[in-house]
Design an enzyme around this catalytic site. Structure first.
Site, PDB file in Angstrom:
ATOM      1  N   ILE A  11     -31.843   3.948   9.758  1.00 52.40           N
ATOM      2  CA  ILE A  11     -31.320   3.181  10.893  1.00 52.40           C
ATOM      3  C   ILE A  11     -30.354   4.018  11.730  1.00 52.40           C
ATOM      4  O   ILE A  11     -30.271   3.854  12.954  1.00 52.40           O
ATOM      5  CB  ILE A  11     -30.680   1.843  10.437  1.00 52.40           C
ATOM      6  N   LYS A  87     -25.516  -4.418   9.051  1.00 53.22           N
ATOM      7  CA  LYS A  87     -25.750  -5.659   8.325  1.00 53.22           C
ATOM      8  C   LYS A  87     -26.471  -5.354   7.008  1.00 53.22           C
ATOM      9  O   LYS A  87     -27.189  -4.368   6.953  1.00 53.22           O
ATOM     10  CB  LYS A  87     -26.551  -6.664   9.154  1.00 53.22           C
TER      11      LYS A  87
END
Ligand code: NAP
Length: 309
Positions: A11, A87
């Site tokens: 990510i 997250k």
């Protein structure tokens, strides 16, 4: 502002590095990762070493998996750095509360990001639902784990949360757009025989006005991916698709409203972090994670076929 990026994996490279590079607010000043680097950026393989060597870097963005994240976040906050969390913001709710207290004690900003909330049509969906009566609400989040988490064994380990890793994205949208708070009443979790976290889950919720409400998450979907939220109301049916990027009301796209000025989920997250640091403050909404914790608490467990990459 200078920022350090920690955990140079999927990510970080897919989203964080391009979003920082495109932002006028931020300059990527250092990375911390045992294996990954970003070309042209000072690289550390040890977090303490970076904190000691670069006191000028006031902001740290943590892109690690959830289990190792707490130790890094706590160190950064104690060292007086502002912290941005991928997250889910931690492995447990208690960890997250501890981080919020630490941020408050050290007078620094802390941001639990929920990237899916920044999808293009989430704000419009929230506005449309605000004064409607919801009769039925259904979330369908089905994707291919091999495509989005290739070889990532941490997602199958305790704290990796399995299919709730994408499912919590859906829950972050749900908790943003629903006008009333809801809570889980039952869950069924499907665990591969050889893994510690679920590959699929079906959830049912209590809705204060009696709406039927359910969510289905599945990581075994190949081909087209499904990230859909449907709300049947007294005044039409809202459908959010593509993870919140597309909206229809009774099958028609509503006229474009005031879409957020920046394109993309991560550019918006970094713009919000810049505002948070400038204004001071903590943004630590844990409501998506609460539903996941509840699912593990009350969920019925079913064992299904083993999963191998
Ligand atoms: P990843 O590529 O497996 O991990 C990111 C990096 O974290 C790794 O490259 C590794 O870097 C470091 N790391 C892993 N385990 C560690 C440990 N035990 N201690 C210290 N460092 C460790 O994972 P990812 O897909 O980027 O996901 C990271 C976070 O982003 C997760 O919370 C995930 O939910 C979230 N996220 C992922 C996606 C996605 O599509 N994959 C999308 C949105 C959000 P080094 O080995 O170089 O230290």
């Amino acid at each position: 502002m200078e920022i350090a990026l920690v955990g140079i994996g999927k990510i970080a490279l897919d989203q964080h590095v391009p979003a920082i590079a495109a932002s006028a607010d931020w300059e990527l000043a250092a990375t911390v990762s045992r294996h990954g680097t970003v070309e042209g950026v000072e690289a550390f393989d040890d977090f303490d070493a970076m904190l000691a060597a670069r006191p000028d870097i006031r902001v740290v963005s943590l892109c690690l998996p959830p289990v190792p994240r707490f130790a890094y976040a706590a160190k950064a906050l104690r060292a007086g750095r502002h912290v941005m969390l991928e997250k889910p913001p931690g492995a447990t709710l208690s960890e997250c509360h501890t981080l919020a207290s630490l941020a408050s004690d050290h007078r620094v900003s802390l941001y639990a990001t929920w990237h899916s909330r920044e999808a293009g049509k989430v704000a419009a969906a929230k506005a449309w639902l605000a004064d409607r009566t919801i009769r039925r609400f259904r979330v369908t989040w089905k994707e291919d784990v091999r495509r989005w988490h290739p070889g990532q064994d941490w997602i199958w380990e305790p704290g990796g949360i399995g299919v709730f890793d994408p499912g919590i994205n859906a829950l972050s949208i749900v908790t943003a757009i629903l006008p009333d708070p809801v809570h889980l009443t039952s869950a069924t979790l499907e665990f591969p025989a050889n893994r510690q976290t679920p590959i699929a889950a079906a959830l049912r919720f209590f809705h204060p006005h009696g709406a039927e409400m359910e969510a289905v998450f599945d990581w075994r979907q190949t081909g087209d991916q499904t990230w859909t939220i449907e709300a049947v109301t007294d005044a039409g049916t809202l459908v959010l698709t593509d993870g919140g990027a597309t909206l229809s009301i009774d099958g028609m796209a509503p006229p474009d409203g005031d879409d957020a000025p920046l394109a993309g989920e991560y550019p918006r997250l970094y713009a919000k972090m810049a505002q948070l640091v400038a204004g001071g403050g903590i943004d630590m909404d844990l409501s998506p994670m609460r539903h996941v914790a509840d699912a593990f608490t009350i969920g019925r467990r079913i064992t299904v076929a083993p999963f191998d990459w």
